[in-house]
Design an enzyme around this catalytic site. Structure first.
Site, PDB file in Angstrom:
ATOM      1  N   ASP A 340     -11.695  -0.575   4.016  1.00 41.35           N
ATOM      2  CA  ASP A 340     -10.284  -0.665   4.348  1.00 41.35           C
ATOM      3  C   ASP A 340      -9.877   0.675   4.963  1.00 41.35           C
ATOM      4  O   ASP A 340     -10.474   1.710   4.665  1.00 41.35           O
ATOM      5  CB  ASP A 340      -9.476  -0.939   3.080  1.00 41.35           C
ATOM      6  CG  ASP A 340      -7.995  -0.781   3.305  1.00 41.35           C
ATOM      7  OD1 ASP A 340      -7.450  -1.458   4.189  1.00 41.35           O
ATOM      8  OD2 ASP A 340      -7.379   0.050   2.599  1.00 41.35           O
ATOM      9  N   ASP A 536      -8.495  -0.057  -1.702  1.00 44.22           N
ATOM     10  CA  ASP A 536      -7.637   0.544  -2.726  1.00 44.22           C
ATOM     11  C   ASP A 536      -6.364  -0.239  -2.989  1.00 44.22           C
ATOM     12  O   ASP A 536      -5.662   0.060  -3.949  1.00 44.22           O
ATOM     13  CB  ASP A 536      -7.258   1.973  -2.315  1.00 44.22           C
ATOM     14  CG  ASP A 536      -6.198   1.991  -1.226  1.00 44.22           C
ATOM     15  OD1 ASP A 536      -6.323   1.194  -0.271  1.00 44.22           O
ATOM     16  OD2 ASP A 536      -5.257   2.793  -1.327  1.00 44.22           O
ATOM     17  N   ASP A 540      -6.499  -5.712  -0.768  1.00 45.77           N
ATOM     18  CA  ASP A 540      -7.959  -5.610  -0.696  1.00 45.77           C
ATOM     19  C   ASP A 540      -8.644  -6.364  -1.834  1.00 45.77           C
ATOM     20  O   ASP A 540      -9.859  -6.580  -1.786  1.00 45.77           O
ATOM     21  CB  ASP A 540      -8.395  -4.140  -0.757  1.00 45.77           C
ATOM     22  CG  ASP A 540      -7.874  -3.343   0.422  1.00 45.77           C
ATOM     23  OD1 ASP A 540      -7.856  -3.885   1.531  1.00 45.77           O
ATOM     24  OD2 ASP A 540      -7.491  -2.177   0.228  1.00 45.77           O
TER      25      ASP A 540
END
Length: 642
Positions: A340, A536, A540
């Site tokens: 990410d 995080d 996600d």
């Protein structure tokens, strides 16, 4: 140089959590092993040196009782309660079988070496599992809390959200909190693995279990002790030791059937030797007992857990928590790592990346004076940049926000000043120079937000604001490639221009942009596997759960941490490459251990049947192999992830 009292206190505490303390169970095992050895020595002296049968039998009986009863108890418990056979039963039967043909000395030697092997295993595995107790010892019994202006000592369970902790030099932080008064430096090595003390000022977060080194601070509790960073860390460690890798599960599942096969093979081996090769009863039985010892799967069973627990302990010491040995095993096979962007590769915090101005200091001062009246993240980034670069905010008055454009005000001379986007600049009648136009176009191409600062119709400066990369992240990705990860890829919901700029800065050749959470989920399934996902945020979590391995940073959301299989407690992606190398070293060690353990059985068992390996030598081969695989695993305790 004189060492300060807080530093001495912190250093004095540090070894305590890492020192191995002998448990009562291990202490009892050491005593029983010692008694078994004593009985063996007495028996050998009575039989071979002074020829006193009474002394001989007294010694051998002591050896059989001290070495055999604990193993026999474990064997009966497994047989009656868990309905399975294990190697303890095989060892006890082999010792009794040796004694039944007048080879009590060989039986005593077997029990001593078996007891010694188990004691060494207990010691070795205790070295790895003591990490949980060490973490629990980081919790203080309580803390000084200020409520309604009054300081009082509170037990850990009495501390509530909103309480003010008074943390003095040398004390451990009792709960997750945020500094509201004072400044200090904190030793976070016990939680994150960070070896350098971290400075803390008002607004900074304090993690429970860390040590305050210098000044006294007051900090507002943000989480109760039961939900603190330390509590979650302990829970993750406990969870890690209960979940097993595929290899561990297979070996445990086949231990009992294999032991049954060995046990049933003993009478067949005896019958073959006695009636097929016409050996005397005692020789046939002796070889059958030796075969049972050598064929026992002790080394096979312990090969994998010894390695996995050692590797997980080494990783935890460096701030990388594996929730299970299955996660460690999965990381060893990962070929693609998907990242990410926001909050993982970047800091999730707007930062001034470029200033275009004839006088940078003056431009920053004016911008900070204006943006200080706004709470917008871009405005706060400008104020922070001015402070970090030593530019004092210019005094302005009558500040007014212009929705969707920026902010205007009057300077000390009554002249109109402003900061905002191109629309605000046009509204103020300002025009950009060719250099400023080129800089603005470059910022737009990179996906950065721009802030134009002006005084009247004059443009004073131009600033680019973007989500800054994490420090050292480019080096971390290069190290990850060198560790054997073939396909690092970035997944983000940001615009393509932003993603392209970040990917270029990081040296990533593959990225996907403008993704919704369901898009990330789909792409995880399309990437060449096995795939690890690093993230995080709440968005996600589905991808972390869908990937073959989910990795979360500790600064992320609780949902992401719960969904992940691995947690980076230090928020340092540089540790990931070291974790990959550790996982692959663990897998190689497991393969080596299993090959060695099965090799001993395959080579020595036929020799035992052929009479080329006496019982004591068979015991040495069996127990030596067990100790060998344990210490092969223990080598990983010294592994460093950096």
């Amino acid at each position: 140089m004189t060492t300060s009292t807080p530093a001495r206190l912190a250093r004095a505490e540090a070894p305590v959590s890492r020192r191995f303390v002998m448990s009562p169970e291990l202490r009892r095992a050491v005593v029983l092993t010692g008694l078994t050895l004593l009985g063996l020595l007495i028996g050998l002296i009575g039989e071979y040196l002074i020829h006193v049968p009474a002394l001989m039998w007294a010694g051998y009986v002591l050896a059989f009782l001290a070495g055999g009863i604990p193993a026999g108890r474990e064997a009966l418990h497994s047989l009656l309660k868990e309905r399975k056979l294990d190697v303890d039963l095989l060892m006890v039967l082999a010792a009794l079988g040796a004694a039944s043909i007048g080879q009590a000395a060989d039986g005593a030697i077997l029990l001593f070496l078996f007891s010694l092997s188990n004691t060494l295993q207990d010691w070795a595995m205790g070295r790895t599992s003591s990490a949980i107790q060490a973490l629990m010892n980081l919790n203080p019994e309580g803390a000084t809390v200020r409520r309604d202006g009054v300081e009082r000592w509170c037990q850990l369970g009495e501390i509530r959200i909103g309480d003010l902790l008074v943390v003095r030099p040398g004390e451990r932080v009792a709960a997750d909190a945020r500094v509201v008064r004072g400044s200090t430096s904190v030793d976070e090595s016990s939680i994150t693995g960070e070896s350098v003390p971290v400075d803390k000022a008002p607004g900074a977060a304090l993690a429970s279990g860390t040590v305050n080194l210098n000044g006294s601070v007051e900090a507002e509790v943000t989480r109760p002790a039961g939900e603190s960073t330390l509590a979650r860390l302990v829970a993750l460690m406990e969870q890690a030791q209960t979940q097993k890798s595929r290899t561990e599960s297979v070996t445990e599942r086949w231990e009992s059937p294999y032991a049954l096969v060995v046990l049933l093979s003993v009478p067949l081996v005896y019958a073959l030797l006695r009636y097929g090769f016409t050996l005397p009863v005692d020789q046939a039985w002796y070889r059958a007992m030796t075969f049972m010892v050598v064929a026992s799967p002790c080394a096979v069973v312990i090969s994998t857990p010894a390695v996995m627990l050692s590797a997980m302990a080494a990783a935890a010491r460096a701030g990388v928590l594996f929730k299970s040995s299955a996660a460690l095993d999965a990381l060893a096979g990962v070929q693609t790592v998907a990242f990410d962007k926001t909050g993982t590769l970047t800091q999730a915090k707007m930062t001034v990346t470029r200033v275009v101005a004839a006088d940078e200091g003056a431009a920053l001062s004016l911008a900070a004076g204006l943006e200080g009246h706004s709470e917008h993240p871009i405005a706060q980034a400008v104020v922070t940049a001015a402070r970090e670069r030593g530019a004092a905010p210019e005094h302005v008055q009558d500040a007014q926000a212009v929705p969707g454009q920026g902010i205007t005000a009057l300077d000390s001379h009554g002249q109109r000043v402003w900061a905002g986007n191109v629309r605000l600049a046009g509204h103020e009648g300002a025009s950009l120079s060719a250099q400023q136009e080129a800089a603005l176009a470059a910022l737009n191409a990179q996906g950065s937000s721009s802030v134009i600062v002006g005084r009247g119709r004059q443009v004073v400066g131009l600033m680019g604001v973007a989500d800054a990369l994490r420090p050292g992240i480019a080096d971390a990705l290069r190290d990850l490639r060198s560790s054997g990860i073939a396909h690092p890829v970035m997944l983000t919901g940001d615009r393509r221009e932003v993603a392209q700029t970040v990917a270029a800065d990081l040296g990533l050749t593959e990225f996907r942009a403008e993704l919704l959470p369901e898009d990330k989920l789909r792409i995880i399934g399309e990437l060449p596997g096995p795939v690890a996902m690093v993230g995080d945020g709440v968005n996600d979590a589905p991808a972390l759960a869908r990937a073959d391995l989910g990795v979360a940073v500790a600064s992320g959301t609780d949902v992401a941490i719960e969904s992940a299989d691995v947690v980076l407690m230090q928020n340092d992606l540089g540790k990931l490459a070291g974790a990959v190398r550790l996982a692959r070293a663990a897998r190689r060690t497991v393969i080596t251990n299993l090959s060695f353990a099965f090799g001993v059985i395959v080579i020595v068992a036929p020799l035992a049947v052929a009479g080329q390996v006496p019982l004591p030598l068979g015991v040495v081969a069996h127990e030596g192999g067990t100790v060998f695989v344990v210490f092969m695993g223990l080598r990983l305790l010294r592994w460093r992830l950096t």
